[in-house]
Design a protein around this motif. Sequence first.
Motif, PDB file in Angstrom:
ATOM      1  N   GLU A   1       0.915  -1.145   0.057  1.00  0.00           N
ATOM      2  CA  GLU A   1       0.106   0.059   0.003  1.00  0.00           C
ATOM      3  C   GLU A   1       0.712   1.302  -0.096  1.00  0.00           C
ATOM      4  N   LEU A   2       1.908   1.154   0.683  1.00  0.00           N
ATOM      5  CA  LEU A   2       3.026   2.365   0.599  1.00  0.00           C
ATOM      6  C   LEU A   2       3.541   2.502  -0.491  1.00  0.00           C
ATOM      7  N   ALA A   3       3.841   1.330  -1.137  1.00  0.00           N
ATOM      8  CA  ALA A   3       4.487   1.383  -2.515  1.00  0.00           C
ATOM      9  C   ALA A   3       3.493   2.089  -3.418  1.00  0.00           C
ATOM     10  N   ALA A   4       2.142   1.683  -3.596  1.00  0.00           N
ATOM     11  CA  ALA A   4       1.248   2.213  -4.377  1.00  0.00           C
ATOM     12  C   ALA A   4       1.171   3.760  -4.350  1.00  0.00           C
TER      13      ALA A   4
ATOM     14  N   ARG B   1       5.265  -5.343 -10.562  1.00  0.00           N
ATOM     15  CA  ARG B   1       5.874  -6.321  -9.202  1.00  0.00           C
ATOM     16  C   ARG B   1       6.134  -5.821  -7.963  1.00  0.00           C
ATOM     17  N   LEU B   2       6.282  -4.520  -7.933  1.00  0.00           N
ATOM     18  CA  LEU B   2       6.450  -3.890  -6.818  1.00  0.00           C
ATOM     19  C   LEU B   2       5.120  -3.719  -5.918  1.00  0.00           C
ATOM     20  N   VAL B   3       4.247  -2.951  -6.431  1.00  0.00           N
ATOM     21  CA  VAL B   3       2.740  -2.756  -6.207  1.00  0.00           C
ATOM     22  C   VAL B   3       1.675  -3.611  -6.100  1.00  0.00           C
ATOM     23  N   ALA B   4       1.892  -4.792  -7.377  1.00  0.00           N
ATOM     24  CA  ALA B   4       0.775  -5.817  -6.792  1.00  0.00           C
ATOM     25  C   ALA B   4       1.572  -7.109  -7.255  1.00  0.00           C
ATOM     26  N   PRO B   5       2.544  -7.515  -6.308  1.00  0.00           N
ATOM     27  CA  PRO B   5       3.176  -8.817  -6.755  1.00  0.00           C
ATOM     28  C   PRO B   5       2.310 -10.022  -6.772  1.00  0.00           C
TER      29      PRO B   5
ATOM     30  N   ASP C   1       5.867 -13.939  -7.505  1.00  0.00           N
ATOM     31  CA  ASP C   1       6.969 -12.860  -7.172  1.00  0.00           C
ATOM     32  C   ASP C   1       7.287 -12.866  -5.704  1.00  0.00           C
ATOM     33  N   ARG C   2       6.195 -13.184  -4.826  1.00  0.00           N
ATOM     34  CA  ARG C   2       6.297 -13.223  -3.471  1.00  0.00           C
ATOM     35  C   ARG C   2       7.067 -14.552  -2.916  1.00  0.00           C
ATOM     36  N   ARG C   3       7.226 -15.479  -3.549  1.00  0.00           N
ATOM     37  CA  ARG C   3       7.978 -16.762  -3.321  1.00  0.00           C
ATOM     38  C   ARG C   3       9.308 -16.380  -3.738  1.00  0.00           C
TER      39      ARG C   3
END
Length: 172
Positions: free
Chosen positions: A104-107, A128-132, A136-138
Amino acid sequence: MQADLSPVIAATARWLTCAYPSYGGALASALCEVQARQAATVAAWLRYPTPMDAALVGVAGPGGSARLDWITGADGADAEDDAWRTWVDEVVASWAACLLGDPELAALAVAALAEGDHTAGTPLEFRRLVAPDDGDRRAAALLRHPDLLAPVARLHRSQLLDRLKPGRALIA
């Protein structure tokens, strides 16, 4: 005079991926690197919002990774390959850690870039930063783990939050 932040972004992203490595092969490593680079790019553009700011950091230098290495216990003792560490920016690394640990802070940070000089006329995509996604998470499990990121994120989080306050112009 260099007005390009690519050395700071590349070095800071490299530091992040060295301190919080990926596990799972080449694809996981690449996905982790992309996320670190996107976070470092957003953080650097917020930290140095104008061409003059970027030029000044190019002249003065960003400070290096010594304190970050000490805080995380990262081994920065490879004397033959230490030159890149001088281009790591502690504040950019801290802000990137904040963004990686809080989508959320990234967005909010990506939205704030619309006011800056770095994005003029350029479509932005930091998915990939705001909606991984799960992959991406793994791939970046350590890089996105809030508890692991906390010592670095805590260093300059208040400055990032101040920078992102509504109505605040992106000027240094």
